[in-house]
Design a protein around this motif. Structure first.
Motif, mmCIF file in Angstrom:
data_model
loop_
_atom_site.group_PDB
_atom_site.id
_atom_site.type_symbol
_atom_site.label_atom_id
_atom_site.label_comp_id
_atom_site.label_asym_id
_atom_site.label_seq_id
_atom_site.Cartn_x
_atom_site.Cartn_y
_atom_site.Cartn_z
ATOM 1 N N UNK A 23 38.154 42.591 44.527
ATOM 2 C CA UNK A 23 37.011 42.512 44.700
ATOM 3 C C UNK A 23 36.225 43.766 44.262
ATOM 4 N N UNK A 24 36.960 44.803 43.597
ATOM 5 C CA UNK A 24 36.532 46.077 43.184
ATOM 6 C C UNK A 24 35.604 46.411 41.913
ATOM 7 N N UNK A 25 35.338 45.241 41.659
ATOM 8 C CA UNK A 25 33.980 45.241 40.343
ATOM 9 C C UNK A 25 33.038 44.520 40.836
ATOM 10 N N UNK A 26 32.034 44.653 40.345
ATOM 11 C CA UNK A 26 30.717 43.825 40.182
ATOM 12 C C UNK A 26 30.899 42.528 39.615
ATOM 13 N N UNK B 232 40.214 42.966 28.558
ATOM 14 C CA UNK B 232 38.820 42.487 28.744
ATOM 15 C C UNK B 232 38.973 41.030 29.478
ATOM 16 N N UNK B 233 37.817 40.952 30.317
ATOM 17 C CA UNK B 233 37.722 39.415 30.918
ATOM 18 C C UNK B 233 36.226 38.923 30.704
ATOM 19 N N UNK B 234 35.838 37.734 30.282
ATOM 20 C CA UNK B 234 34.605 37.206 29.775
ATOM 21 C C UNK B 234 34.292 35.977 30.386
ATOM 22 N N UNK B 235 33.027 35.580 30.754
ATOM 23 C CA UNK B 235 32.822 34.404 31.389
ATOM 24 C C UNK B 235 32.753 33.096 30.240
ATOM 25 N N UNK C 10 30.887 39.947 28.385
ATOM 26 C CA UNK C 10 31.941 40.601 28.814
ATOM 27 C C UNK C 10 31.745 41.095 30.369
ATOM 28 N N UNK C 11 32.685 40.822 31.339
ATOM 29 C CA UNK C 11 32.502 40.850 32.745
ATOM 30 C C UNK C 11 33.239 42.303 33.114
ATOM 31 N N UNK D 41 46.101 44.512 35.165
ATOM 32 C CA UNK D 41 44.757 43.999 34.987
ATOM 33 C C UNK D 41 44.500 42.696 35.609
ATOM 34 N N UNK D 42 45.471 41.935 35.721
ATOM 35 C CA UNK D 42 45.373 40.587 36.467
ATOM 36 C C UNK D 42 44.963 40.954 37.891
ATOM 37 N N UNK D 43 45.715 41.914 38.346
ATOM 38 C CA UNK D 43 45.249 42.361 39.906
ATOM 39 C C UNK D 43 44.037 42.586 40.054
#
Length: 467
Positions: free
Chosen positions: A37-40, A135-138, A143-144, A30-32
């Motif tokens: 750059x493979x997600x918007x 999950x990654x959030x700003x 949710x990003x 997930x860190x990778x």
């Protein structure tokens, strides 16, 4: 199909390949993805907070298996191969105190394990019993990025998309590369051995050498055995209470000292080989239960069976040498690959028949091969060992890989040696084919109630008073 010997035998840490190594590997993946750059990614928006949730079997027995700590360590940028078991608790404690995580090559992220790591027992993920979401959030907690991974046994981790592709192909294993002997079941393995005149180990070697040089292969095999032997030796040198709250004490060192004393006094002991087998296996699984360095064989929960049988080979057979160790591992990996391709090595999928049962079959095959068995006798040895683990449940007390797992590995080793001995005294002709035993294991796993598949909701897990 091609599943490398180094896919089945991975050097990592305990106590579980699917519940510890798998989540750590998934977190690193997930860190990778976060860094890729493979997600918007919205312009100017940065990831500020990370979170994760564990589901199914991972949620039920995650604490006992160290799954929560594994996620923390994985998000810190560590892998099962690189983490120092002696430093792991300190790293996890520091992150918990600081409520931030700073993996190499990344900025510092907000991450509070108390709130950002959830063991969700109510929401199973449909792909596999060992599911997890990251999950990654700003900075505003929008949710990003969300990714789902599954730990499918033996430390193997796949994304949701990868799992769907595997199921569409009818095999939950890594996609194979083209090799000279692409056997996917025991019937094909024996047919190819008969046509080529090669042993199972020789065919496996030829396949492996399409991916690496002979020198690299031998060095890797020697490294696997070195790690296994080191785990046995460390387990025989340690004592005390294992972590987790059950207050189960280590016994391998004490039993080893008693056996050494008997050995020196030349006392007759008709169970001598069984005693050594049991002690070697217990030493490994006590190390695994303590979170030490182990080798998946094919899983952490079953890590002691195969090293014990290999150590027995070196202990009791004067013809044992380094090339025979390599042949043992190659033969075992060939059988393990067939089992993983056509059934499972995951306790959360099929119970302990898929872990210790598979390990016993692999060890029986390896031992029969180095004792001079024909491919037919090797297949027979694997079948005998697997057949007599069919239906075995995975019911760890307290969600810990201690009871009944440690002794279960010892008995798996004894069965493996017995199976090899029976097979090599025959002519390879037998009633139940290995493929039939593997398919039976798969069907039995499908029929098995979920409470007997590494959830600690049935069996010994609920019938033993925890002291």
């Amino acid at each position: 199909m091609f599943l490398s010997v180094f896919d089945l035998f991975k050097i990592g840490i305990g106590p579980s390949s699917s519940h510890t190594m798998g989540p750590m590997t998934a977190a690193a993946r997930f860190l990778d993805e976060v860094a890729g750059n493979d997600w918007p990614r919205p312009a100017g928006v940065k990831v500020d907070r990370l979170a994760a949730s564990l589901h199914g079997s991972l949620a039920y027995t995650g604490i006992g298996h160290g799954s929560d700590r594994a996620v923390v360590l994985g998000l810190a940028g560590l892998t099962p191969q690189t983490v120092d078991p002696d430093q792991a608790d300190g790293i996890a404690s520091r992150i918990t105190a600081e409520k931030r995580i700073s993996p190499p090559g990344h900025p510092s992220y907000r991450f509070d394990p108390a709130t950002d790591l959830v063991l969700d027992r109510k929401t199973p993920l449909t792909g596999h019993a060992n599911g997890m979401a990251f999950y990654a959030y700003d900075a505003g907690d929008r949710l990003l990025l969300k990714r789902i991974y599954y730990s499918i046994g033996g430390g193997f981790v796949v994304s949701e998309e990868e799992l769907q592709r595997m199921k569409a192909k009818g095999s939950v294993t890594t996609e194979g590369k083209k090799v000279p002997y692409p056997f996917k079941n025991a019937v094909e393995m024996l047919a190819m051995a008969g046509k080529s005149g090669l042993s199972i180990a020789d065919m496996k070697r030829v396949n492996e050498e399409t991916q690496m040089s002979r020198e690299e292969l031998d060095a890797g095999l020697d490294g696997i055995w070195s790690a296994m032997k080191g785990c046995i030796d460390r387990g025989l040198s340690q004592d005390g209470i294992m972590p987790g709250g059950l207050k189960v004490r280590r016994r391998a060192r004490m039993l080893h000292d008693k056996l050494q004393e008997q050995w020196q006094q030349n006392r007759p002991n008709p169970l001598l080989a069984n005693d050594w087998l049991s002690i070697y296996a217990m030493a490994v699984n006590e190390e695994n239960a303590a979170g030490g360095r182990v080798v998946t064989a094919p899983t952490n929960g079953a890590a002691g069976t195969l090293p014990a049988v290999l150590r027995y080979w070196l202990h009791f057979h004067p013809e044992a040498d380094q090339p025979s160790i390599r042949d043992f591992l190659l033969t075992a990996a060939a059988v393990g690959g067939i089992i993983k391709t056509n059934a499972s090595i995951s306790g959360a999928e099929v119970g302990c028949q898929g872990e210790v049962g598979s390990a016993s079959a692999m060890a029986a095959a390896g031992l029969c091969a180095v004792m001079g068995g024909t491919p037919e006798q090797v297949e027979n040895a694997a079948e005998i060992a697997l057949e007599h683990h069919l239906g075995m449940t995975c019911d760890p007390v307290g969600g810990l890989v201690q009871v009944p797992c440690i002794e279960r590995n010892a008995l798996g080793a004894v069965k493996a040696v017995t199976a090899a001995s029976l097979a090599i005294k025959g002519d390879g002709i037998h009633f139940v084919p290995l493929d039939a035993a593997i398919e039976t294991m798969r069907q039995t796993g499908l029929d098995m109630n979920e409470k007997y598949k590494e959830t600690s909701l049935g069996g010994l897990a609920v019938n033993v008073v925890e002291c």
